[in-house]
Design an enzyme around this catalytic site. Structure first.
Site, mmCIF file in Angstrom:
data_model
loop_
_atom_site.group_PDB
_atom_site.id
_atom_site.type_symbol
_atom_site.label_atom_id
_atom_site.label_comp_id
_atom_site.label_asym_id
_atom_site.label_seq_id
_atom_site.Cartn_x
_atom_site.Cartn_y
_atom_site.Cartn_z
ATOM 1 N N ASP A 67 -53.726 14.865 -30.625
ATOM 2 C CA ASP A 67 -52.276 13.891 -30.172
ATOM 3 C C ASP A 67 -51.455 14.503 -28.711
ATOM 4 O O ASP A 67 -51.427 15.717 -28.715
ATOM 5 C CB ASP A 67 -51.367 13.359 -30.992
ATOM 6 C CG ASP A 67 -51.250 14.742 -32.237
ATOM 7 O OD1 ASP A 67 -51.119 15.479 -31.711
ATOM 8 O OD2 ASP A 67 -50.742 15.094 -33.341
ATOM 9 N N ASN A 136 -44.400 14.033 -43.996
ATOM 10 C CA ASN A 136 -44.453 12.422 -45.196
ATOM 11 C C ASN A 136 -46.187 12.061 -44.549
ATOM 12 O O ASN A 136 -46.848 10.809 -45.141
ATOM 13 C CB ASN A 136 -43.960 11.661 -43.389
ATOM 14 C CG ASN A 136 -44.385 11.289 -42.517
ATOM 15 O OD1 ASN A 136 -45.650 11.896 -42.116
ATOM 16 N ND2 ASN A 136 -44.040 10.877 -41.704
ATOM 17 N N HIS A 138 -48.645 12.506 -42.655
ATOM 18 C CA HIS A 138 -49.115 12.264 -41.836
ATOM 19 C C HIS A 138 -50.800 13.336 -40.991
ATOM 20 O O HIS A 138 -50.474 14.138 -41.363
ATOM 21 C CB HIS A 138 -48.515 11.898 -39.991
ATOM 22 C CG HIS A 138 -47.957 13.179 -39.726
ATOM 23 N ND1 HIS A 138 -46.445 12.758 -39.019
ATOM 24 C CD2 HIS A 138 -47.993 14.199 -39.690
ATOM 25 C CE1 HIS A 138 -46.632 13.798 -38.650
ATOM 26 N NE2 HIS A 138 -47.410 14.822 -39.013
ATOM 27 N N GLU A 143 -48.332 7.720 -38.682
ATOM 28 C CA GLU A 143 -47.358 7.752 -39.735
ATOM 29 C C GLU A 143 -47.716 6.626 -40.352
ATOM 30 O O GLU A 143 -48.759 6.136 -40.396
ATOM 31 C CB GLU A 143 -46.392 7.221 -38.868
ATOM 32 C CG GLU A 143 -45.511 8.115 -37.733
ATOM 33 C CD GLU A 143 -45.359 9.366 -37.913
ATOM 34 O OE1 GLU A 143 -45.254 9.926 -39.159
ATOM 35 O OE2 GLU A 143 -44.183 10.403 -37.805
HETATM 36 P P1 PGA Z 1 -47.121 21.781 -39.244
HETATM 37 O O1 PGA Z 1 -46.877 20.168 -38.580
HETATM 38 O O2 PGA Z 1 -48.174 22.415 -38.826
HETATM 39 O O3 PGA Z 1 -45.882 22.058 -38.448
HETATM 40 O O4 PGA Z 1 -46.570 21.743 -40.744
HETATM 41 C C1 PGA Z 1 -47.963 19.108 -39.424
HETATM 42 C C2 PGA Z 1 -47.938 18.048 -38.514
HETATM 43 O O5 PGA Z 1 -47.176 17.646 -38.192
HETATM 44 O O6 PGA Z 1 -49.080 17.776 -38.557
#
Ligand code: PGA
Length: 256
Positions: A67, A136, A138, A143
């Site tokens: 992304d 959350n 994702h 999302e």
């Molecule tokens: P993080 O983010 O590895 O910094 O916890 C994970 C994500 O948002 O996919």
């Protein structure tokens, strides 16, 4: 799903690096899918170390990032393109033109997303996709409520994601509200997937993703539909799992 409960994120990074190494040894022109965020950092560090020791070469590989934020200058320190170059791709021998990132500054988002999907197909698909998981649930920036069949597209980030990622930016208002992300359908097309998650703040989403129902409201639960997924977590992230004893007996001791 293969759920591997590790002693630490360093052990998880080592196991993941072994899997990446084996993949590249068996297919030097491997296509890797890369995630940003903090969770895969130890893995990238371990891969860079192995490259420096001469144990692995990425010279024939192709890489696709999951992304990219919309609206950030390409060279912004927090663009995912800059991030992945800093922590990984600029430190190894992958060719710069073999590292693909969704074009967050495109004039035509839809066309940029379509082209991204075409590039993945032209590379003959992703062999091994590395994933983190958001607080959350994702994966990529898909999302909750994202279609399980979604493809690369423009997405609006939830308030929670914006809050989670804002600390990386000097000012809260600099945090983008939109991104281009590979879809869940795009991610599930990868031939194999490694998801890494660590710490207590991930325990609830790990529980839902691994043991909950498959639902668009928990995007990572879609991984239950994939035949070749390895979940690498530490004790804290595993602490809500009901079947942890089973995972330990079936998948434990994978260290090398
Ligand atoms: P993080 O983010 O590895 O910094 O916890 C994970 C994500 O948002 O996919």
């Amino acid at each position: 799903m293969k759920v591997v409960i590790c002693n630490s994120n360093v052990e998880a990074a080592y196991i993941a690096a072994d899997m990446v190494t084996a993949q590249i040894e068996s297919k030097p022109n491997t296509v890797l899918g890369l995630a940003t965020g903090s969770s895969p950092l130890a893995l990238y560090e371990e891969l860079v170390n192995r490259y420096r020791r001469g144990d692995i070469s990425f010279a024939c590989t192709t890489m696709f990032l999951l992304d990219e934020y919309v609206g950030l200058p390409v060279d912004h320190p927090q663009s995912f393109k800059t991030f992945i170059r800093r922590v990984f791709t600029d430190q190894i021998d992958v060719k710069a033109k073999a590292v693909y990132v969704p074009e967050g500054n495109a004039l035509d988002d839809q066309e940029a997303c379509r082209k991204y999907e075409v590039s993945i197909v032209e590379a003959e698909g992703i062999d091994l996709q590395i994933l983190g998981i958001g607080s959350n649930g994702h994966i990529g920036f898909n999302e909750p409520s994202s279609s399980l069949a979604s493809r690369t597209r423009l997405i609006t980030l939830t308030e929670q994601t914006q809050r989670d990622n804002a600390p990386y930016f000097d000012h809260r208002n600099d945090m983008p509200t939109q991104a281009l992300t590979q879809g869940i359908g795009t991610i599930l097309d990868a031939r194999s997937i490694i998801l890494v998650a660590f710490g207590l703040k991930k325990r609830d989403v790990v529980k839902s993703a691994v043991e909950g129902p498959v639902t668009a409201m928990m995007p990572a639960s879609s991984l239950q539909l994939h035949p070749n997924v390895t979940i690498l977590i530490d004790e804290a992230a595993a602490s809500e799992l009901e079947h942890s004893e089973y995972y330990r007996s079936a998948f434990g001791g994978v260290t090398s």
